[in-house]
Design a protein around this motif. Sequence first.
Motif, short mmCIF file in Angstrom:
data_model
loop_
_atom_site.label_atom_id
_atom_site.label_comp_id
_atom_site.label_asym_id
_atom_site.label_seq_id
_atom_site.Cartn_x
_atom_site.Cartn_y
_atom_site.Cartn_z
N ARG A 1 0.88 -1.16 0.00
CA ARG A 1 0.00 0.00 0.00
C ARG A 1 0.92 1.21 0.00
NH1 ARG A 1 -4.85 0.60 4.32
NH2 ARG A 1 -4.31 2.80 4.28
N ARG B 1 -12.33 -6.78 4.74
CA ARG B 1 -11.57 -5.98 3.76
C ARG B 1 -10.35 -6.77 3.33
NH1 ARG B 1 -11.76 0.11 6.53
NH2 ARG B 1 -14.01 0.08 6.81
N GLU C 1 -7.31 -6.46 2.88
CA GLU C 1 -6.16 -5.59 3.15
C GLU C 1 -4.91 -6.21 2.55
OE1 GLU C 1 -6.41 -2.76 4.63
OE2 GLU C 1 -8.12 -2.79 6.00
N PHE D 1 -4.25 -5.42 14.59
CA PHE D 1 -4.50 -4.03 14.22
C PHE D 1 -5.15 -3.94 12.85
CE2 PHE D 1 -3.43 -0.03 12.19
CZ PHE D 1 -3.90 0.86 13.13
N ARG D 2 -4.64 -4.71 11.89
CA ARG D 2 -5.19 -4.67 10.54
C ARG D 2 -5.50 -6.09 10.09
NH1 ARG D 2 -5.59 -0.70 7.48
NH2 ARG D 2 -4.05 0.54 8.57
N MET D 3 -6.79 -6.44 10.11
CA MET D 3 -7.19 -7.80 9.78
C MET D 3 -8.04 -7.80 8.52
SD MET D 3 -8.52 -8.29 13.59
CE MET D 3 -8.81 -10.03 13.86
N PHE E 1 -12.83 -8.45 10.59
CA PHE E 1 -12.76 -7.77 11.87
C PHE E 1 -14.15 -7.33 12.29
CE2 PHE E 1 -13.10 -3.45 10.09
CZ PHE E 1 -12.78 -3.69 8.76
N GLN F 1 -16.68 -4.22 13.76
CA GLN F 1 -16.84 -2.77 13.96
C GLN F 1 -17.98 -2.50 14.93
OE1 GLN F 1 -17.43 -1.40 9.86
NE2 GLN F 1 -15.46 -0.36 9.99
N GLU G 1 -4.84 5.05 14.11
CA GLU G 1 -6.29 5.21 14.25
C GLU G 1 -6.93 4.09 15.07
OE1 GLU G 1 -8.41 5.69 10.55
OE2 GLU G 1 -10.30 5.07 11.44
N LEU G 2 -7.74 4.52 16.04
CA LEU G 2 -8.54 3.58 16.82
C LEU G 2 -10.00 3.71 16.41
CD1 LEU G 2 -9.16 1.75 19.28
CD2 LEU G 2 -8.97 3.77 20.74
N GLU G 3 -10.44 4.95 16.22
CA GLU G 3 -11.85 5.20 15.88
C GLU G 3 -11.94 6.35 14.88
OE1 GLU G 3 -14.49 5.47 19.19
OE2 GLU G 3 -16.13 6.25 17.98
N GLY G 4 -12.94 6.31 14.03
CA GLY G 4 -13.17 7.41 13.09
C GLY G 4 -14.47 8.13 13.43
N HIS H 1 -16.98 10.76 11.52
CA HIS H 1 -17.16 11.32 10.19
C HIS H 1 -18.49 12.04 10.09
CE1 HIS H 1 -14.89 7.38 9.45
NE2 HIS H 1 -13.99 8.34 9.39
N SER I 1 -17.25 5.34 14.48
CA SER I 1 -16.93 3.98 14.03
C SER I 1 -15.63 3.50 14.67
CB SER I 1 -16.78 4.00 12.51
OG SER I 1 -16.34 2.74 12.07
N GLY J 1 -13.15 0.14 15.76
CA GLY J 1 -12.86 -1.27 15.53
C GLY J 1 -12.75 -1.98 16.87
N ARG K 1 -9.28 -3.44 17.34
CA ARG K 1 -8.27 -2.42 17.68
C ARG K 1 -8.44 -1.95 19.12
NH1 ARG K 1 -7.29 1.36 12.35
NH2 ARG K 1 -6.88 -0.44 11.03
P1 ATP Z 1 -7.19 2.54 8.23
O1 ATP Z 1 -6.86 3.93 7.72
O2 ATP Z 1 -6.40 2.15 9.45
O3 ATP Z 1 -7.22 1.50 7.16
P2 ATP Z 1 -9.92 3.25 7.91
O4 ATP Z 1 -9.84 4.75 7.98
O5 ATP Z 1 -10.05 2.59 6.59
O6 ATP Z 1 -8.71 2.60 8.75
P3 ATP Z 1 -12.63 3.18 8.75
O7 ATP Z 1 -13.14 2.82 7.43
O8 ATP Z 1 -12.85 4.57 9.27
O9 ATP Z 1 -11.08 2.78 8.85
O10 ATP Z 1 -13.19 2.10 9.79
C1 ATP Z 1 -13.57 2.43 11.11
C2 ATP Z 1 -12.78 1.64 12.12
O11 ATP Z 1 -12.76 0.25 11.81
C3 ATP Z 1 -11.31 2.03 12.20
O12 ATP Z 1 -11.13 3.14 13.03
C4 ATP Z 1 -10.68 0.78 12.78
O13 ATP Z 1 -10.77 0.79 14.20
C5 ATP Z 1 -11.54 -0.33 12.25
N1 ATP Z 1 -10.87 -1.00 11.12
C6 ATP Z 1 -10.84 -0.60 9.83
N2 ATP Z 1 -10.14 -1.46 9.08
C7 ATP Z 1 -9.71 -2.44 9.92
C8 ATP Z 1 -8.95 -3.64 9.75
N3 ATP Z 1 -8.51 -4.01 8.56
N4 ATP Z 1 -8.70 -4.41 10.84
C9 ATP Z 1 -9.16 -4.07 12.05
N5 ATP Z 1 -9.90 -2.95 12.27
C10 ATP Z 1 -10.17 -2.15 11.24
#
Ligand code: ATP
Length: 482
Positions: free
Chosen positions: A101, A217, A219, A227-229, A232, A234, A299-302, A304, A347, A349, A352
Amino acid sequence: MANETNNFPELISHCKEYGYIFQSSEIYDGLAAVYDYGQLGAQLKKNLRDEWWKSMTQMHENIVGIDAAIFMHPTVWKASGHVDNFSDPMIDNRDSNKRYRVDHLIEGHAETLDKEAGEALLAEMDKLIAADDLPGLKNLIESNKIKCAISKTCNWTDIRQFNLMFSTQIGSVAEESDTIYLRPETAQGIFVNFLNVQKTGRMKIPFGIAQTGKAFRNEIVARQFIFRMREFEQMEMQFFVRPGTQMEWYNFWKDERKKWHQSIGIPGEKLRFHDHVKLAHYADAALDIEFEFPFGWKELEGIHSRTDFDLTQHAKFSKKKIQYFDNDLNPEGKPYGNYTPFVVETSVGLDRLFLTVMSLAYAEEKWTKEDGSEDSRVVLRIPAKIAPTKLAILPLIKKDGLPEIAKELMNDCKGSFMCFYEEKDAIGKRYRRMDAIGTPFCVTIDHQTKEDNTVTIRYRDDMRQERIALTEVKNLVSKLIG
Ligand code: ATP
């Protein structure tokens, strides 16, 4: 406590050793970026989910919860913009065939530079991403001589967009089947049910709809443990407001969510806000609540402000009217009337959040005892309110009627909170095991219990021990986990 450390690789192996998290399909060598929660992990995850659900639905009279299906009509993802826009810029190294990425590749390189140069590089990257300038990003990678970690070369392909949604087929016969997606976010299940919930729940704006559930996703750079799965969970809440009031609610939820994280034991100084430079196609304001993970601020939470984008899009694609009639009076004394509500989303995770709690809790401690000898332990200082097991009930020995008293206490307490019974091994060893799995309280039943009905309660965090009445145990623990 002297000599505390917080070590990420050790935390990962601790999670496995004590039944918190296992690699998915481990006996087949695992599946990348997919994890299973073990006996303690599943309980901790449930406790976190329950806390969130309660804070959203029970503590707010104008928020209700739903549980929408993972599979949705494929047009949902066309309307939401995910089919066309849910992609990340990727670049491949021609020598190793490894795909990255782009933002992660540049961020990784920035970490190797001194602070000033690293920040300048990231600022440049943010600018190019905001402008969707893919050739510019490739130039940035080449001019900084950013290398592939495997081949150690700069032999890069052009940058391409890569869609993150997983697709599958629905329908029993191939000819009749249709491509559908595993949802990449739970939010759309809320938007398509907006009218159902508003009407059947007689909800009045402003109001919210909350939901927890799996999201998927594909990823590319899946790393840093949970952290990135790829699969996952939400916990999302969409708050529907009158157009024009969205910034007020955006600021309200920004503060409210930070306070919530603090309420489950995350220190304020480990949290910060990060405003988005590049806004998603649906947003008029967005920020991340970041936590200082062992590998840096992430990032832990968004939060928007999604405008009326989603409801308008679903109205357009479904050809249904998705509006709200507001009979409150505006400043001119007339009803606000029909409109498409604006939305502020929170939102987080769940995985996370789990990692946040575990990385704060894990500690390796060493200290010198009164007699001069050294002692040590590994402890999970999970706040009592969310710890998977609240109380360990330990008869000092396996005879003389002590197990019977212990079991009676267990039966008395287990309806109120999660208890654990153990009679094997020396008591010191059992305490250490309870420290390692994060049990905040242990109660030991010994011979004195038979004489005066008292027990020893031991507190995990400071290892203090005191004698209390057997009849007091349930009340005291209930109060402490409150
Ligand atoms: P990142 O920039 O880290 O990929 P994102 O901005 O795409 O995250 P959002 O679409 O805003 O994430 O998703 C809301 C929340 O879902 C995030 O704050 C995160 O806590 C969680 N999240 C998103 N993608 C993942 C993932 N691949 N694995 C675990 N948690 C995730």
